[in-house]
Design a protein around this motif. Structure first.
Motif, PDB file in Angstrom:
ATOM      1  N   MET A 148       0.708  -1.542   0.363  1.00 48.86           N
ATOM      2  CA  MET A 148       0.461   0.435   0.257  1.00 48.86           C
ATOM      3  C   MET A 148       1.162   1.588  -0.109  1.00 48.86           C
ATOM      4  N   HIS A 149       1.960   1.053   0.696  1.00 49.14           N
ATOM      5  CA  HIS A 149       2.866   2.238   0.689  1.00 49.14           C
ATOM      6  C   HIS A 149       3.391   2.895  -0.237  1.00 49.14           C
ATOM      7  N   ALA A 150       3.922   1.643  -0.936  1.00 45.28           N
ATOM      8  CA  ALA A 150       4.984   2.158  -1.814  1.00 45.28           C
ATOM      9  C   ALA A 150       4.330   2.043  -3.082  1.00 45.28           C
ATOM     10  N   LEU A 151       3.330   1.387  -3.357  1.00 48.43           N
ATOM     11  CA  LEU A 151       1.984   1.630  -4.648  1.00 48.43           C
ATOM     12  C   LEU A 151       1.077   2.229  -4.248  1.00 48.43           C
ATOM     13  N   ALA A 152       0.268   2.842  -3.452  1.00 49.38           N
ATOM     14  CA  ALA A 152      -1.313   3.358  -3.494  1.00 49.38           C
ATOM     15  C   ALA A 152      -1.025   4.271  -2.868  1.00 49.38           C
ATOM     16  N   ALA A 153      -0.172   5.131  -1.579  1.00 47.76           N
ATOM     17  CA  ALA A 153       0.131   6.004  -0.865  1.00 47.76           C
ATOM     18  C   ALA A 153      -0.188   7.176  -1.570  1.00 47.76           C
ATOM     19  N   GLY A 154      -1.578   8.014  -1.365  1.00 45.57           N
ATOM     20  CA  GLY A 154      -2.350   9.436  -1.727  1.00 45.57           C
ATOM     21  C   GLY A 154      -3.151   8.416  -2.664  1.00 45.57           C
ATOM     22  N   GLN A 155      -3.321   7.698  -3.167  1.00 48.58           N
ATOM     23  CA  GLN A 155      -4.027   7.395  -3.919  1.00 48.58           C
ATOM     24  C   GLN A 155      -6.050   5.767  -3.391  1.00 48.58           C
ATOM     25  N   GLU A 156      -5.942   5.922  -5.104  1.00 44.21           N
ATOM     26  CA  GLU A 156      -7.261   4.749  -4.449  1.00 44.21           C
ATOM     27  C   GLU A 156      -7.334   2.991  -4.488  1.00 44.21           C
ATOM     28  N   VAL A 157      -7.344   2.524  -3.559  1.00 45.55           N
ATOM     29  CA  VAL A 157      -7.450   0.904  -3.270  1.00 45.55           C
ATOM     30  C   VAL A 157      -8.589   0.118  -3.196  1.00 45.55           C
ATOM     31  N   ILE A 158      -9.012  -0.335  -4.605  1.00 44.95           N
ATOM     32  CA  ILE A 158     -10.569  -0.718  -4.257  1.00 44.95           C
ATOM     33  C   ILE A 158     -10.519  -2.146  -4.312  1.00 44.95           C
ATOM     34  N   VAL A 159     -11.577  -2.527  -3.359  1.00 47.34           N
ATOM     35  CA  VAL A 159     -12.033  -3.863  -2.280  1.00 47.34           C
ATOM     36  C   VAL A 159     -13.251  -4.401  -2.628  1.00 47.34           C
ATOM     37  N   SER A 160     -13.542  -5.840  -2.718  1.00 48.83           N
ATOM     38  CA  SER A 160     -14.918  -5.415  -2.729  1.00 48.83           C
ATOM     39  C   SER A 160     -14.764  -6.154  -1.393  1.00 48.83           C
ATOM     40  N   ARG A 161     -16.425  -5.085  -0.813  1.00 45.39           N
ATOM     41  CA  ARG A 161     -17.526  -5.366   0.487  1.00 45.39           C
ATOM     42  C   ARG A 161     -17.238  -6.542   1.399  1.00 45.39           C
ATOM     43  N   GLY A 162     -17.149  -7.770   0.549  1.00 48.27           N
ATOM     44  CA  GLY A 162     -17.345  -8.967   0.979  1.00 48.27           C
ATOM     45  C   GLY A 162     -15.941  -9.011   1.027  1.00 48.27           C
ATOM     46  N   GLU A 163     -14.658  -8.665   0.725  1.00 49.75           N
ATOM     47  CA  GLU A 163     -13.178  -8.945   1.769  1.00 49.75           C
ATOM     48  C   GLU A 163     -13.118  -8.306   2.612  1.00 49.75           C
ATOM     49  N   LEU A 164     -13.559  -7.029   3.085  1.00 49.28           N
ATOM     50  CA  LEU A 164     -12.583  -6.424   4.268  1.00 49.28           C
ATOM     51  C   LEU A 164     -12.533  -6.849   5.411  1.00 49.28           C
TER      52      LEU A 164
ATOM     53  N   VAL B 163     -16.539  -1.723  -2.966  1.00 50.25           N
ATOM     54  CA  VAL B 163     -17.494  -1.803  -4.212  1.00 50.25           C
ATOM     55  C   VAL B 163     -18.019  -3.332  -3.370  1.00 50.25           C
ATOM     56  N   GLY B 164     -19.505  -3.362  -4.272  1.00 51.90           N
ATOM     57  CA  GLY B 164     -19.896  -4.577  -3.875  1.00 51.90           C
ATOM     58  C   GLY B 164     -21.257  -4.282  -2.812  1.00 51.90           C
ATOM     59  N   THR B 165     -21.382  -5.713  -2.492  1.00 52.31           N
ATOM     60  CA  THR B 165     -22.597  -5.818  -1.214  1.00 52.31           C
ATOM     61  C   THR B 165     -21.473  -6.859  -0.334  1.00 52.31           C
ATOM     62  N   THR B 166     -21.662  -7.434   0.710  1.00 51.29           N
ATOM     63  CA  THR B 166     -21.169  -8.390   1.511  1.00 51.29           C
ATOM     64  C   THR B 166     -21.213 -10.005   1.185  1.00 51.29           C
ATOM     65  N   ASN B 167     -22.336 -10.018   0.318  1.00 48.91           N
ATOM     66  CA  ASN B 167     -22.763 -11.342  -0.720  1.00 48.91           C
ATOM     67  C   ASN B 167     -22.439 -11.614  -1.961  1.00 48.91           C
ATOM     68  N   LYS B 168     -22.328  -9.877  -2.626  1.00 48.03           N
ATOM     69  CA  LYS B 168     -21.987 -10.318  -3.504  1.00 48.03           C
ATOM     70  C   LYS B 168     -21.094  -8.887  -4.527  1.00 48.03           C
ATOM     71  N   THR B 169     -20.518  -9.359  -5.497  1.00 46.28           N
ATOM     72  CA  THR B 169     -19.573  -8.260  -5.908  1.00 46.28           C
ATOM     73  C   THR B 169     -19.196  -8.985  -7.041  1.00 46.28           C
ATOM     74  N   ARG B 170     -19.432  -8.083  -7.971  1.00 48.17           N
ATOM     75  CA  ARG B 170     -19.446  -8.374 -10.214  1.00 48.17           C
ATOM     76  C   ARG B 170     -18.267  -7.506  -9.911  1.00 48.17           C
ATOM     77  N   PRO B 171     -17.067  -7.969 -11.207  1.00 46.47           N
ATOM     78  CA  PRO B 171     -16.330  -8.101 -12.003  1.00 46.47           C
ATOM     79  C   PRO B 171     -16.550  -6.570 -12.376  1.00 46.47           C
ATOM     80  N   SER B 172     -18.030  -5.877 -13.209  1.00 45.10           N
ATOM     81  CA  SER B 172     -18.319  -4.350 -13.082  1.00 45.10           C
ATOM     82  C   SER B 172     -18.303  -3.516 -12.240  1.00 45.10           C
ATOM     83  N   ASP B 173     -18.403  -4.119 -10.766  1.00 49.31           N
ATOM     84  CA  ASP B 173     -17.868  -2.268  -9.996  1.00 49.31           C
ATOM     85  C   ASP B 173     -17.079  -2.848  -9.808  1.00 49.31           C
ATOM     86  N   PHE B 174     -16.399  -3.169 -10.315  1.00 45.95           N
ATOM     87  CA  PHE B 174     -14.501  -2.785  -9.932  1.00 45.95           C
ATOM     88  C   PHE B 174     -14.572  -2.074 -11.170  1.00 45.95           C
TER      89      PHE B 174
END
Ligand SMILES: *Cc1c(COP(=O)(O)O)cnc(C)c1O
Length: 470
Positions: A166-182, A205-216
């Protein structure tokens, strides 16, 4: 009464005399004389206070004995001097018991630690040129060969690996994660918090039980640095669910040009299905699927030392190595030595030398035989103090790995006829080599899956001492 009190007070030995008692002189090798004197002083002061405060004649009835006083000081000092970190017998059946240090290291790794850490080594020295080398060099090629990745590096643990990415590749930027994987892993390691600590902004993105590729795909902005997949290693969402697979996320990555990273958690290098365990994605499969980086632990299913392993594309690994945080998270020589030795066992196919894998792969007949033998030994030593039986049970992988896997095992159950099962549990846990077991329906269960050579003897000795107490 007062006459007795004066007699007892007169019997209190001088500090010097007690300090020089032969029993305490034994301790002088390990404990400074001043520390011994101090302990004697405190003890004698307390004794004087008790004598002065005594209200009952019984309290003053027994003459003081210098040998007994020396024994008491000895016990106190040697308890204070004892190692805090102790070997324990793990009879819980939890193979990767985080509280007990997760993986038991292979003998090869221990031998290498003694050989390397007991002297100087080429830790950061290129012996071919005599110039400064990289500590990662010792395991990078091994990791690449085993996982099919272009490049690799290692840090302190997998939490550190995620933080560094995170520090090396995403500091100050956004990282997209599925809600089902937090997820939250043990010890309050939470993915959202780690992202934040690394300076990245979490986009759910997505919901606890469902996330689709299009959400990303639709969440990508000019400020998106990474797509992150987290292996939900310590729970399962079942029922009406949809997860974005590694392959699907890689497709989104290709279409959007945003790199994709997976925190694989346990990270196995071998297909566990052949031992009847649930399917767990291998590191090589995720690399082959096109992940740019994959992070995983060294001491979970890999069966090595605590470490965070990062494998993937050269361009990203180079950025990680150059990050300032790398220095703070760097792996030390003991770990590196043990990791190199463990990885080589995979390369040579010596999986039987990796205790974690052995414990997961051991056949039911062998477990049954080991349980019968332990039960027999215990019946001999406890006599009528308890009923002993062998019962079919289930072990767990532990360490947040394969949470839904209940692996059939055999356990020895002890049902005390004297005292309570809690007292028995307490007695075993307080032994010189503590024994950890679990209680179920008023019985103590000893799962033989996680016992190491010699453990059965220790259990028999301690159970014998327990039975003698009644
Ligand atoms: C266990 C785990 C971690 C933490 O790994 P450590 O090596 O214990 O730091 C991170 N992410 C996932 C998904 C895990 O399962």
């Amino acid at each position: 009464m007062e006459q007795l009190r004066r007699a007892r007070l007169r019997e209190i030995p001088p500090v010097n005399e007690l300090s020089q008692h032969s029993r305490l002189r034994e301790l002088q090798q390990n404990i400074a004389p001043a520390r011994i004197t101090e302990c004697v002083q405190v003890m004698l002061n307390e004794l004087r206070r008790q004598i002065l405060a005594a209200k009952d004649i019984d309290e003053l009835a027994h003459p003081l004995q210098i040998d007994a006083l020396a024994d008491a000081v000895y016990a106190q000092l040697s308890a204070g001097f004892a190692f805090r970190l102790q070997r324990v017998v793990n009879a819980t059946g939890i193979v990767l018991h985080t509280n007990c240090g997760r993986s038991v290291l292979p003998a090869e790794a221990l031998q290498r630690i003694v050989a390397i850490a007991g002297g100087y080594a080429n830790l950061e020295l290129n012996l071919a040129t005599g110039e400064r080398g990289s500590r990662y060099w010792h395991v990078e090629e091994l990791l690449c060969r085993l996982t099919g990745a272009e490049a690799a590096m290692v840090v302190n643990n997998n939490a550190a690996a995620v933080l560094l990415v995170m520090h090396a590749l995403a500091a100050g930027q956004e990282v997209i994660v599925s809600r089902g994987e937090l997820v939250e892993v043990g010890g309050a390691f939470r993915i959202p918090e780690v992202l934040k600590a690394g300076g990245a902004k979490l986009v759910e993105v997505g919901t606890t039980n469902k996330t689709r590729p299009s959400d990303f795909a639709t969440a990508v902005t000019d400020n998106t640095a990474l797509l992150l997949k987290v292996h939900t290693s310590n729970y399962r969402v079942v029922g009406f669910t949809q997860m974005v697979s590694a392959t699907e996320l890689v497709e989104v990555s290709k279409a959007t040009g945003i790199p994709v990273v997976e925190d694989l958690g346990s990270g196995t290098l071998i297909d566990l299905k052949c031992w009847g365990l649930p399917e767990e994605p291998t590191v090589q499969a995720e690399i082959a699927a096109g992940m740019d980086l994959v992070t995983f632990s060294g001491d979970k299913l890999l069966g090595g030392p605590q470490a965070g392993i990062i494998v993937g594309k050269q361009e990203f690994i180079a950025k990680l190595k150059a990050d300032q945080l790398t220095r703070a998270l760097r792996i030390d020589k003991l770990t590196l030595t043990a990791l190199e030795a463990t990885l080589r066992l995979y390369l040579t196919g010596s999986l039987q030398s990796i205790p974690t894998l052995q414990m997961l792969a051991v056949r039911e007949e062998e477990l049954n035989a080991a349980a019968e033998q332990l039960a027999c030994e215990l019946r001999n030593v406890v006599g009528k103090a308890a009923d002993i039986a062998v019962i079919p049970e289930f072990s767990q992988v532990g360490g947040g790995s394969l949470p839904t896997a209940d692996i059939p095992t055999f356990a020895v159950s002890i049902a005390p006829r004297v005292g309570t099962v809690n007292k028995l549990e307490d007695f075993l846990r307080s032994a010189t080599t503590p024994i950890l077991a679990r209680i179920q329906h008023d019985k103590l269960l000893l799962d033989v899956r996680t016992l190491l050579p010699g453990d059965a003897t220790i259990i028999a000795q301690v159970c014998s001492a327990w039975a003698e107490g009644y």
